[in-house]
Structure formats: structure tokens, C-alpha cells
Design a protein around this motif. Structure first.
Motif, PDB file in Angstrom:
ATOM      1  N   THR A  28     -35.684  10.456 -30.627  1.00  0.00           N
ATOM      2  CA  THR A  28     -34.314   9.591 -30.453  1.00  0.00           C
ATOM      3  C   THR A  28     -34.022   9.138 -32.081  1.00  0.00           C
ATOM      4  O   THR A  28     -33.207   9.083 -32.637  1.00  0.00           O
ATOM      5  CB  THR A  28     -34.225   8.655 -29.494  1.00  0.00           C
ATOM      6  OG1 THR A  28     -34.424   9.268 -28.230  1.00  0.00           O
ATOM      7  CG2 THR A  28     -33.011   7.758 -29.697  1.00  0.00           C
ATOM      8  N   PHE A  29     -35.156   8.481 -32.677  1.00  0.00           N
ATOM      9  CA  PHE A  29     -34.962   7.702 -33.946  1.00  0.00           C
ATOM     10  C   PHE A  29     -34.768   8.707 -35.032  1.00  0.00           C
ATOM     11  O   PHE A  29     -33.964   8.117 -36.033  1.00  0.00           O
ATOM     12  CB  PHE A  29     -36.300   7.040 -34.327  1.00  0.00           C
ATOM     13  CG  PHE A  29     -37.485   8.009 -34.510  1.00  0.00           C
ATOM     14  CD1 PHE A  29     -38.439   8.490 -33.733  1.00  0.00           C
ATOM     15  CD2 PHE A  29     -37.719   8.553 -35.985  1.00  0.00           C
ATOM     16  CE1 PHE A  29     -39.422   9.390 -33.951  1.00  0.00           C
ATOM     17  CE2 PHE A  29     -38.674   9.313 -36.295  1.00  0.00           C
ATOM     18  CZ  PHE A  29     -39.480   9.706 -35.264  1.00  0.00           C
ATOM     19  N   SER A  30     -34.786  10.017 -34.753  1.00  0.00           N
ATOM     20  CA  SER A  30     -34.569  11.051 -35.743  1.00  0.00           C
ATOM     21  C   SER A  30     -32.863  11.380 -35.993  1.00  0.00           C
ATOM     22  O   SER A  30     -32.614  12.218 -36.631  1.00  0.00           O
ATOM     23  CB  SER A  30     -35.437  12.333 -35.630  1.00  0.00           C
ATOM     24  OG  SER A  30     -36.846  12.108 -35.970  1.00  0.00           O
ATOM     25  N   ARG A  31     -32.566  10.966 -34.866  1.00  0.00           N
ATOM     26  CA  ARG A  31     -30.950  11.367 -34.485  1.00  0.00           C
ATOM     27  C   ARG A  31     -30.123  10.168 -34.449  1.00  0.00           C
ATOM     28  O   ARG A  31     -29.033  10.092 -33.768  1.00  0.00           O
ATOM     29  CB  ARG A  31     -30.814  11.980 -33.157  1.00  0.00           C
ATOM     30  CG  ARG A  31     -31.658  13.637 -33.294  1.00  0.00           C
ATOM     31  CD  ARG A  31     -31.553  14.294 -31.969  1.00  0.00           C
ATOM     32  NE  ARG A  31     -32.573  13.441 -30.969  1.00  0.00           N
ATOM     33  CZ  ARG A  31     -31.947  13.023 -29.754  1.00  0.00           C
ATOM     34  NH1 ARG A  31     -30.767  12.947 -29.293  1.00  0.00           N
ATOM     35  NH2 ARG A  31     -32.943  12.682 -29.036  1.00  0.00           N
ATOM     36  N   ASN A  32     -30.567   9.000 -35.182  1.00  0.00           N
ATOM     37  CA  ASN A  32     -29.787   7.990 -35.197  1.00  0.00           C
ATOM     38  C   ASN A  32     -28.520   8.007 -35.792  1.00  0.00           C
ATOM     39  O   ASN A  32     -27.398   7.708 -35.093  1.00  0.00           O
ATOM     40  CB  ASN A  32     -30.504   6.581 -35.948  1.00  0.00           C
ATOM     41  CG  ASN A  32     -31.772   6.029 -34.994  1.00  0.00           C
ATOM     42  OD1 ASN A  32     -31.735   5.994 -33.968  1.00  0.00           O
ATOM     43  ND2 ASN A  32     -32.378   5.776 -35.949  1.00  0.00           N
ATOM     44  N   THR A  33     -28.212   8.938 -36.709  1.00  0.00           N
ATOM     45  CA  THR A  33     -27.023   9.053 -37.417  1.00  0.00           C
ATOM     46  C   THR A  33     -26.715  10.599 -37.208  1.00  0.00           C
ATOM     47  O   THR A  33     -27.758  11.275 -37.742  1.00  0.00           O
ATOM     48  CB  THR A  33     -26.841   8.633 -38.917  1.00  0.00           C
ATOM     49  OG1 THR A  33     -27.124   7.110 -38.814  1.00  0.00           O
ATOM     50  CG2 THR A  33     -25.584   9.114 -39.309  1.00  0.00           C
ATOM     51  N   GLY A 105     -25.719  10.333 -47.961  1.00  0.00           N
ATOM     52  CA  GLY A 105     -25.559  11.762 -48.596  1.00  0.00           C
ATOM     53  C   GLY A 105     -26.413  12.789 -47.891  1.00  0.00           C
ATOM     54  O   GLY A 105     -27.161  12.510 -47.088  1.00  0.00           O
ATOM     55  N   SER A 106     -26.073  14.021 -48.132  1.00  0.00           N
ATOM     56  CA  SER A 106     -26.544  15.200 -47.412  1.00  0.00           C
ATOM     57  C   SER A 106     -28.280  15.116 -47.673  1.00  0.00           C
ATOM     58  O   SER A 106     -29.025  15.570 -46.791  1.00  0.00           O
ATOM     59  CB  SER A 106     -26.080  16.586 -48.111  1.00  0.00           C
ATOM     60  OG  SER A 106     -26.224  16.708 -49.427  1.00  0.00           O
ATOM     61  N   LEU A 107     -28.688  14.670 -48.703  1.00  0.00           N
ATOM     62  CA  LEU A 107     -29.966  14.507 -48.834  1.00  0.00           C
ATOM     63  C   LEU A 107     -30.734  13.622 -48.023  1.00  0.00           C
ATOM     64  O   LEU A 107     -31.947  13.786 -47.833  1.00  0.00           O
ATOM     65  CB  LEU A 107     -30.561  14.053 -50.396  1.00  0.00           C
ATOM     66  CG  LEU A 107     -29.779  15.113 -51.623  1.00  0.00           C
ATOM     67  CD1 LEU A 107     -30.189  14.654 -52.881  1.00  0.00           C
ATOM     68  CD2 LEU A 107     -30.668  16.423 -51.339  1.00  0.00           C
ATOM     69  N   GLU A 108     -29.896  12.853 -47.506  1.00  0.00           N
ATOM     70  CA  GLU A 108     -30.619  11.682 -46.480  1.00  0.00           C
ATOM     71  C   GLU A 108     -30.604  12.456 -45.052  1.00  0.00           C
ATOM     72  O   GLU A 108     -31.134  11.696 -44.168  1.00  0.00           O
ATOM     73  CB  GLU A 108     -29.923  10.620 -46.616  1.00  0.00           C
ATOM     74  CG  GLU A 108     -30.108   9.686 -47.777  1.00  0.00           C
ATOM     75  CD  GLU A 108     -29.869   8.324 -48.138  1.00  0.00           C
ATOM     76  OE1 GLU A 108     -29.594   7.807 -46.903  1.00  0.00           O
ATOM     77  OE2 GLU A 108     -29.433   7.879 -49.009  1.00  0.00           O
ATOM     78  N   TYR A 109     -30.206  13.496 -45.052  1.00  0.00           N
ATOM     79  CA  TYR A 109     -30.378  14.284 -43.508  1.00  0.00           C
ATOM     80  C   TYR A 109     -31.645  15.166 -43.516  1.00  0.00           C
ATOM     81  O   TYR A 109     -31.613  16.150 -44.246  1.00  0.00           O
ATOM     82  CB  TYR A 109     -28.970  15.141 -43.509  1.00  0.00           C
ATOM     83  CG  TYR A 109     -27.709  14.208 -42.993  1.00  0.00           C
ATOM     84  CD1 TYR A 109     -27.110  13.441 -43.748  1.00  0.00           C
ATOM     85  CD2 TYR A 109     -27.636  13.913 -41.559  1.00  0.00           C
ATOM     86  CE1 TYR A 109     -26.016  12.582 -43.334  1.00  0.00           C
ATOM     87  CE2 TYR A 109     -26.422  13.118 -40.986  1.00  0.00           C
ATOM     88  CZ  TYR A 109     -25.903  12.528 -41.925  1.00  0.00           C
ATOM     89  OH  TYR A 109     -24.728  11.691 -41.474  1.00  0.00           O
ATOM     90  N   GLN A 110     -32.500  15.070 -42.575  1.00  0.00           N
ATOM     91  CA  GLN A 110     -33.527  15.769 -42.409  1.00  0.00           C
ATOM     92  C   GLN A 110     -33.394  16.886 -41.676  1.00  0.00           C
ATOM     93  O   GLN A 110     -34.458  17.757 -41.530  1.00  0.00           O
ATOM     94  CB  GLN A 110     -34.782  14.779 -41.779  1.00  0.00           C
ATOM     95  CG  GLN A 110     -34.965  13.585 -42.511  1.00  0.00           C
ATOM     96  CD  GLN A 110     -34.081  12.384 -42.329  1.00  0.00           C
ATOM     97  OE1 GLN A 110     -33.645  12.197 -41.140  1.00  0.00           O
ATOM     98  NE2 GLN A 110     -34.127  11.459 -43.215  1.00  0.00           N
ATOM     99  N   TYR A 111     -32.570  16.979 -40.637  1.00  0.00           N
ATOM    100  CA  TYR A 111     -32.438  18.326 -39.766  1.00  0.00           C
ATOM    101  C   TYR A 111     -31.101  18.624 -39.676  1.00  0.00           C
ATOM    102  O   TYR A 111     -29.907  17.939 -39.871  1.00  0.00           O
ATOM    103  CB  TYR A 111     -32.684  17.661 -38.432  1.00  0.00           C
ATOM    104  CG  TYR A 111     -34.072  17.148 -38.463  1.00  0.00           C
ATOM    105  CD1 TYR A 111     -34.364  15.573 -38.260  1.00  0.00           C
ATOM    106  CD2 TYR A 111     -35.101  17.957 -38.387  1.00  0.00           C
ATOM    107  CE1 TYR A 111     -35.577  15.149 -38.432  1.00  0.00           C
ATOM    108  CE2 TYR A 111     -36.592  17.340 -38.187  1.00  0.00           C
ATOM    109  CZ  TYR A 111     -36.718  15.907 -38.219  1.00  0.00           C
ATOM    110  OH  TYR A 111     -37.983  15.316 -38.303  1.00  0.00           O
TER     111      TYR A 111
END
Length: 122
Positions: A28-33, A105-111
Motif C-alpha cells: 500500500t505504501f508504494s501506491r500512496n499517490t 514529476g515522473s522521476l518520482e514514480y517508481q512503478y
């Protein structure tokens, strides 16, 4: 492991509407935003909007304000991108993305998902 699966893309005429869905799973913590991005042929990927699922915060790119709406159904683990009054310039592959933070920004998205094609005909 976070998994993101987009659906709902297709061909629509100018002025039409589409609703994209992103089914997400994993920690869940990986999908906060959850964010939506798009990439048109020959162009760089661009931010469409994002939502902080637990708080309902939303942010949109300038072009999306007033026409696009992002929402989340946390019971179904889905995020939606409702697009209205579509224009040929909206033609692109639309991607769902997940971040543990309120991404700037897009760089802060991990998945990232695989994307779904949206084509708007004139």
C-alpha cells in the motif's frame, strides 16, 4: 511487487469521452499517490494528473483542468481518469503510475503500467 494494469482506451471522435481505469496492487505504501501520464508519438511523456489516494488530493496539468477528472476507488484498488471533450491532440498512450510520495514529476514514480492507447479522430 506493485502491479498496474490500465484499461479503457480506444478510438473516440472529437468531443467524445473515455474513462480509463488502472487496477493496482502491491504494498500500500508504494501506491500512496497514483498518477496518469501520456505519451504521444514523437513526444516526451507528459504529466496528466495525480491523486493522493488516502487524502483525495488531486493535481492536474494545465491542459487537463476542466476536461479530465481523476478519482480513486480504494475498495476496488482502482484509479480512474475520466476524459471529456476529447481532441485529436489528446491522442497518446496513457500510463498509470504509482509513487510512495506526493510526486513532483515522473522521476518520482517508481512503478508504471504498460499503457493503454487513446485515439481521438477528427
Amino acid at each position: 511487487q506493485v502491479q498496474l494494469v490500465e484499461s479503457g482506451g480506444g478510438l473516440v471522435q472529437t468531443g467524445g469521452s473515455l474513462r480509463l481505469s488502472c487496477l493496482h496492487s502491491g504494498p500500500t505504501f508504494s501506491r500512496n499517490t497514483m498518477g496518469w501520464f501520456r505519451q504521444a508519438p514523437g513526444k516526451e511523456r507528459e504529466f496528466v494528473g495525480q491523486i493522493r489516494r488516502s487524502l483525495g488530493w488531486v493535481a492536474y496539468a494545465e491542459f487537463a483542468r476542466g476536461r479530465f477528472t481523476i478519482s480513486a476507488d480504494n475498495t476496488l484498488n482502482k484509479v480512474y481518469l475520466e476524459m471529456n471533450n476529447l481532441e485529436p491532440g489528446d491522442t497518446a498512450v496513457y500510463y498509470c503510475a504509482a509513487s510512495s510520495d506526493w510526486a513532483l514529476g515522473s522521476l518520482e514514480y517508481q512503478y508504471w503500467g504498460q499503457g493503454t492507447q487513446v485515439t481521438v479522430s477528427s
